[in-house]
Design an enzyme around this catalytic site. Structure first.
Site, PDB file in Angstrom:
ATOM      1  N   ARG A  27      11.256 -15.869  58.239  1.00 55.47           N
ATOM      2  CA  ARG A  27      10.865 -16.994  59.091  1.00 55.47           C
ATOM      3  C   ARG A  27      12.079 -17.806  59.540  1.00 55.47           C
ATOM      4  O   ARG A  27      11.988 -19.038  59.655  1.00 55.47           O
ATOM      5  CB  ARG A  27       9.890 -17.923  58.357  1.00 55.47           C
ATOM      6  CG  ARG A  27       8.523 -17.321  58.128  1.00 55.47           C
ATOM      7  CD  ARG A  27       7.591 -17.654  59.293  1.00 55.47           C
ATOM      8  NE  ARG A  27       6.292 -17.011  59.088  1.00 55.47           N
ATOM      9  CZ  ARG A  27       5.203 -17.652  58.682  1.00 55.47           C
ATOM     10  NH1 ARG A  27       5.237 -18.950  58.460  1.00 55.47           N
ATOM     11  NH2 ARG A  27       4.098 -17.002  58.514  1.00 55.47           N
ATOM     12  N   ARG A  31       9.720 -23.638  62.196  1.00 51.17           N
ATOM     13  CA  ARG A  31       9.558 -25.086  62.371  1.00 51.17           C
ATOM     14  C   ARG A  31      10.592 -25.964  61.693  1.00 51.17           C
ATOM     15  O   ARG A  31      10.699 -27.139  62.011  1.00 51.17           O
ATOM     16  CB  ARG A  31       8.151 -25.495  61.915  1.00 51.17           C
ATOM     17  CG  ARG A  31       7.077 -25.056  62.889  1.00 51.17           C
ATOM     18  CD  ARG A  31       5.697 -25.308  62.365  1.00 51.17           C
ATOM     19  NE  ARG A  31       5.416 -24.438  61.240  1.00 51.17           N
ATOM     20  CZ  ARG A  31       4.205 -24.232  60.726  1.00 51.17           C
ATOM     21  NH1 ARG A  31       3.161 -24.868  61.230  1.00 51.17           N
ATOM     22  NH2 ARG A  31       4.026 -23.422  59.713  1.00 51.17           N
ATOM     23  N   ARG A  40       8.769 -24.533  71.244  1.00 51.88           N
ATOM     24  CA  ARG A  40       7.340 -24.332  71.016  1.00 51.88           C
ATOM     25  C   ARG A  40       6.531 -25.357  71.825  1.00 51.88           C
ATOM     26  O   ARG A  40       5.503 -25.014  72.421  1.00 51.88           O
ATOM     27  CB  ARG A  40       7.037 -24.467  69.538  1.00 51.88           C
ATOM     28  CG  ARG A  40       5.622 -24.094  69.177  1.00 51.88           C
ATOM     29  CD  ARG A  40       5.412 -24.430  67.713  1.00 51.88           C
ATOM     30  NE  ARG A  40       4.072 -24.183  67.258  1.00 51.88           N
ATOM     31  CZ  ARG A  40       3.014 -24.894  67.598  1.00 51.88           C
ATOM     32  NH1 ARG A  40       3.146 -25.907  68.456  1.00 51.88           N
ATOM     33  NH2 ARG A  40       1.831 -24.606  67.120  1.00 51.88           N
ATOM     34  N   ASP A  77       4.091 -12.414  65.455  1.00 53.78           N
ATOM     35  CA  ASP A  77       3.282 -12.664  64.260  1.00 53.78           C
ATOM     36  C   ASP A  77       2.571 -11.385  63.854  1.00 53.78           C
ATOM     37  O   ASP A  77       2.318 -10.531  64.702  1.00 53.78           O
ATOM     38  CB  ASP A  77       2.256 -13.778  64.519  1.00 53.78           C
ATOM     39  CG  ASP A  77       1.738 -14.346  63.208  1.00 53.78           C
ATOM     40  OD1 ASP A  77       2.424 -15.192  62.619  1.00 53.78           O
ATOM     41  OD2 ASP A  77       0.668 -13.901  62.751  1.00 53.78           O
ATOM     42  N   TYR A 154      -7.467 -11.167  56.913  1.00 52.09           N
ATOM     43  CA  TYR A 154      -7.681 -12.145  57.997  1.00 52.09           C
ATOM     44  C   TYR A 154      -8.853 -11.730  58.888  1.00 52.09           C
ATOM     45  O   TYR A 154      -9.617 -12.567  59.359  1.00 52.09           O
ATOM     46  CB  TYR A 154      -6.404 -12.294  58.838  1.00 52.09           C
ATOM     47  CG  TYR A 154      -5.298 -13.022  58.094  1.00 52.09           C
ATOM     48  CD1 TYR A 154      -5.268 -14.417  58.050  1.00 52.09           C
ATOM     49  CD2 TYR A 154      -4.309 -12.333  57.415  1.00 52.09           C
ATOM     50  CE1 TYR A 154      -4.275 -15.096  57.357  1.00 52.09           C
ATOM     51  CE2 TYR A 154      -3.307 -12.999  56.715  1.00 52.09           C
ATOM     52  CZ  TYR A 154      -3.299 -14.378  56.688  1.00 52.09           C
ATOM     53  OH  TYR A 154      -2.329 -15.041  55.996  1.00 52.09           O
TER      54      TYR A 154
HETATM   55  O1  CP3 Z   1      10.480 -14.171  60.144  1.00 58.04           O
HETATM   56  C1  CP3 Z   1      10.519 -14.559  61.321  1.00 58.04           C
HETATM   57  O2  CP3 Z   1      11.280 -15.477  61.722  1.00 58.04           O
HETATM   58  C2  CP3 Z   1       9.702 -13.796  62.366  1.00 58.04           C
HETATM   59  C3  CP3 Z   1       8.484 -14.382  62.759  1.00 58.04           C
HETATM   60  C4  CP3 Z   1       7.236 -14.320  61.884  1.00 58.04           C
HETATM   61  C5  CP3 Z   1       6.212 -15.285  62.028  1.00 58.04           C
HETATM   62  N1  CP3 Z   1       5.160 -14.916  61.247  1.00 58.04           N
HETATM   63  C6  CP3 Z   1       6.296 -16.454  62.916  1.00 58.04           C
HETATM   64  C7  CP3 Z   1       5.352 -17.564  62.698  1.00 58.04           C
HETATM   65  C8  CP3 Z   1       6.791 -13.391  60.939  1.00 58.04           C
HETATM   66  C9  CP3 Z   1       7.527 -12.188  60.357  1.00 58.04           C
HETATM   67  C10 CP3 Z   1       5.473 -13.769  60.543  1.00 58.04           C
HETATM   68  C11 CP3 Z   1       4.658 -12.999  59.596  1.00 58.04           C
HETATM   69  C12 CP3 Z   1       3.371 -13.533  59.132  1.00 58.04           C
HETATM   70  N2  CP3 Z   1       2.443 -14.248  59.826  1.00 58.04           N
HETATM   71  C13 CP3 Z   1       2.838 -13.287  57.837  1.00 58.04           C
HETATM   72  C14 CP3 Z   1       3.484 -12.434  56.782  1.00 58.04           C
HETATM   73  C15 CP3 Z   1       4.638 -13.068  56.122  1.00 58.04           C
HETATM   74  C16 CP3 Z   1       4.331 -14.243  55.256  1.00 58.04           C
HETATM   75  O3  CP3 Z   1       4.812 -15.332  55.575  1.00 58.04           O
HETATM   76  O4  CP3 Z   1       3.617 -14.055  54.266  1.00 58.04           O
HETATM   77  C17 CP3 Z   1       1.581 -13.934  57.766  1.00 58.04           C
HETATM   78  C18 CP3 Z   1       0.659 -13.959  56.573  1.00 58.04           C
HETATM   79  C19 CP3 Z   1       1.328 -14.523  59.044  1.00 58.04           C
HETATM   80  C20 CP3 Z   1       0.091 -15.246  59.492  1.00 58.04           C
HETATM   81  C21 CP3 Z   1       0.447 -16.609  59.899  1.00 58.04           C
HETATM   82  N3  CP3 Z   1       1.047 -16.938  61.095  1.00 58.04           N
HETATM   83  C22 CP3 Z   1       0.316 -17.788  59.134  1.00 58.04           C
HETATM   84  C23 CP3 Z   1      -0.332 -17.885  57.772  1.00 58.04           C
HETATM   85  C24 CP3 Z   1       0.894 -18.823  59.894  1.00 58.04           C
HETATM   86  C25 CP3 Z   1       1.122 -20.255  59.479  1.00 58.04           C
HETATM   87  C26 CP3 Z   1       0.150 -21.209  59.995  1.00 58.04           C
HETATM   88  C27 CP3 Z   1       0.610 -22.623  59.683  1.00 58.04           C
HETATM   89  O5  CP3 Z   1       0.135 -23.492  60.409  1.00 58.04           O
HETATM   90  O6  CP3 Z   1       1.396 -22.827  58.755  1.00 58.04           O
HETATM   91  C28 CP3 Z   1       1.336 -18.280  61.102  1.00 58.04           C
HETATM   92  C29 CP3 Z   1       1.998 -18.982  62.221  1.00 58.04           C
HETATM   93  C30 CP3 Z   1       3.457 -18.717  62.397  1.00 58.04           C
HETATM   94  N4  CP3 Z   1       4.006 -17.467  62.488  1.00 58.04           N
HETATM   95  C31 CP3 Z   1       4.484 -19.677  62.577  1.00 58.04           C
HETATM   96  C32 CP3 Z   1       5.676 -18.964  62.779  1.00 58.04           C
HETATM   97  C33 CP3 Z   1       7.038 -19.508  63.071  1.00 58.04           C
HETATM   98  C34 CP3 Z   1       4.300 -21.178  62.625  1.00 58.04           C
HETATM   99  C35 CP3 Z   1       3.493 -21.499  63.838  1.00 58.04           C
HETATM  100  C36 CP3 Z   1       3.910 -22.719  64.605  1.00 58.04           C
HETATM  101  O7  CP3 Z   1       5.000 -22.783  65.210  1.00 58.04           O
HETATM  102  O8  CP3 Z   1       3.067 -23.619  64.663  1.00 58.04           O
END
Ligand code: CP3
Length: 354
Positions: A27, A31, A40, A77, A154
């Site tokens: 990640r 954020r 964003r 994602d 999911y």
């Molecule tokens: O690593 C990186 O920088 C690449 C981008 C990446 C994102 N998500 C961006 C993201 C990767 C590799 C993921 C994988 C992902 N997404 C996983 C597996 C890895 C892990 O963390 O366990 C999972 C379970 C998800 C599903 C998901 N997407 C969740 C649970 C969330 C968070 C929601 C929240 O509000 O906290 C996301 C959103 C997400 N994906 C964000 C980012 C940067 C944050 C969204 C935002 O900007 O509001």
């Protein structure tokens, strides 16, 4: 395509000598970076950001502009795949991902599409191509997908879950239906990752965030088995270079021996497993990636440096280690603390390579 200028990450995964331990951060575009929050906001929503190749490229590059990291990871994602299968993904602030439709019956399963990666997921492939061009060989680009089990949680729950009530009800009550769902996700994921590699991804990682919620027996049957199928189906080489794969099961430390048999190049570890133990258990079969506790980054720089030293020391000397956190970086981390992490890996890791 241009020559790769920094191949430490790929060399470490191949157990080839490196001058220092390569580093990237799960990640890393996210954020905790004010410039990410600005882009964003400009995009509108998280999914709008993912769907816009120029902006997805911009945020992929942001952590590399700040820090000397050894890999870039595609900004996207894991839930793009079930979205493209027809479930309608959206994000609710503070509640995480949600789906408009769930998969809980035979009829739901029949409705699912097998997406064409260059069509419904074409925006991801456009992002990969745009990022490769922008990187111009500076560091390798990692593509990724979720594990079938994690994606299925999911799809069946309709969002994030604590107890996985619906999918576990299905697993114990109608395992055959769940297997058909996992199989569909596996086929879509294979096509998706193959397309990412064809578009320019130079390594791939499979995120199994929820595999650790399974019993040892069910982990093999409902998660690892499908990740194995994915790894086996991927091209081992592209553009004359090996394309390594990394499997990461959060809380999967107890199953490292069987994970190491799954055919991937590397395994990602969270901080609940000791790297020295892990190395002893898997030998040279796979490289290891991890595993600093992301919460260590809340501490001041001097403490971060001490913790980096401990991780390096636990892996010990030689190649085969990619430094990373044990899970994604938290959104309230001070970017200056990430600088301390990067500096510490740069300064302390050469001692472990001769
Ligand atoms: O690593 C990186 O920088 C690449 C981008 C990446 C994102 N998500 C961006 C993201 C990767 C590799 C993921 C994988 C992902 N997404 C996983 C597996 C890895 C892990 O963390 O366990 C999972 C379970 C998800 C599903 C998901 N997407 C969740 C649970 C969330 C968070 C929601 C929240 O509000 O906290 C996301 C959103 C997400 N994906 C964000 C980012 C940067 C944050 C969204 C935002 O900007 O509001």
């Amino acid at each position: 395509m241009s020559e790769l200028k920094n191949d430490r990450f790929l060399r470490a995964l191949a157990h080839q000598p490196v001058d220092r331990t390569p580093l990237w951060i799960m990640r890393q575009a996210g954020r905790y970076l004010p410039e990410y929050r600005a882009t964003r906001a400009k995009a509108g929503s998280f999914m709008d950001l993912c769907r816009n190749a120029e902006l997805a490229c911009e945020v992929t590059m942001q952590p590399l502009a700040r820090y000397d990291l050894d890999a870039a990871i595609l900004f996207s994602d894991i839930l793009t795949v079930p979205d493209a299968m027809g479930l309608g993904l959206y994000f609710v602030t503070g509640e995480g991902p949600k789906f408009e439709r769930t998969v809980r019956s035979e009829a739901d399963l029949k409705q699912l599409a097998t997406p064409d990666p260059e069509d419904e997921l074409g925006y991801v492939m456009n992002a990969v191509r745009t990022i490769r061009q922008e990187l111009d060989g500076r560091v390798p680009l990692i593509g990724f997908a979720g594990s079938p089990w994690t994606i299925a949680t999911y799809m069946v729950e309709g969002g994030s879950s604590r107890d996985f009530a619906n999918i576990k009800g299905m697993m114990y009550g109608n395992p055959e239906l769940l297997h058909r769902l996992l199989d569909k996700i596996t086929q879509s994921t294979i096509a998706y990752l193959k397309a990412q590699i064809a578009a320019g991804a130079q390594a791939v990682m499979v995120f199994d965030t929820w595999g650790g919620a399974l019993s040892p027996e069910n982990y093999q049957i409902f998660s690892l088995q499908y990740m194995k199928k994915i790894v086996a189906a991927l091209p081992k080489e592209a553009d004359g270079r090996a394309v390594p794969s990394i499997l990461f099961t959060k809380n999967g430390g107890q199953w490292l021996e069987s994970m190491a048999e799954a055919g991937s190049t590397g395994l990602g570890l969270d901080w609940t497993t000791n790297l020295a133990d892990a190395k002893r258990r898997v030998g040279d079969k796979v490289a290891l990636q991890g595993n600093l506790d992301p919460s260590a980054l809340y501490a001041p720089p001097a403490a971060i440096r001490t913790e980096v030293q401990k991780v390096l020391e636990s892996f010990g000397t030689g190649s085969g280690h990619v430094f990373n956190l044990g899970h994604g970086i938290h959104q309230h981390i001070d970017p200056e603390h990430v600088s301390a992490l990067v500096e510490a890996v740069h300064e302390l890791s050469p001692a472990y390579h001769s």
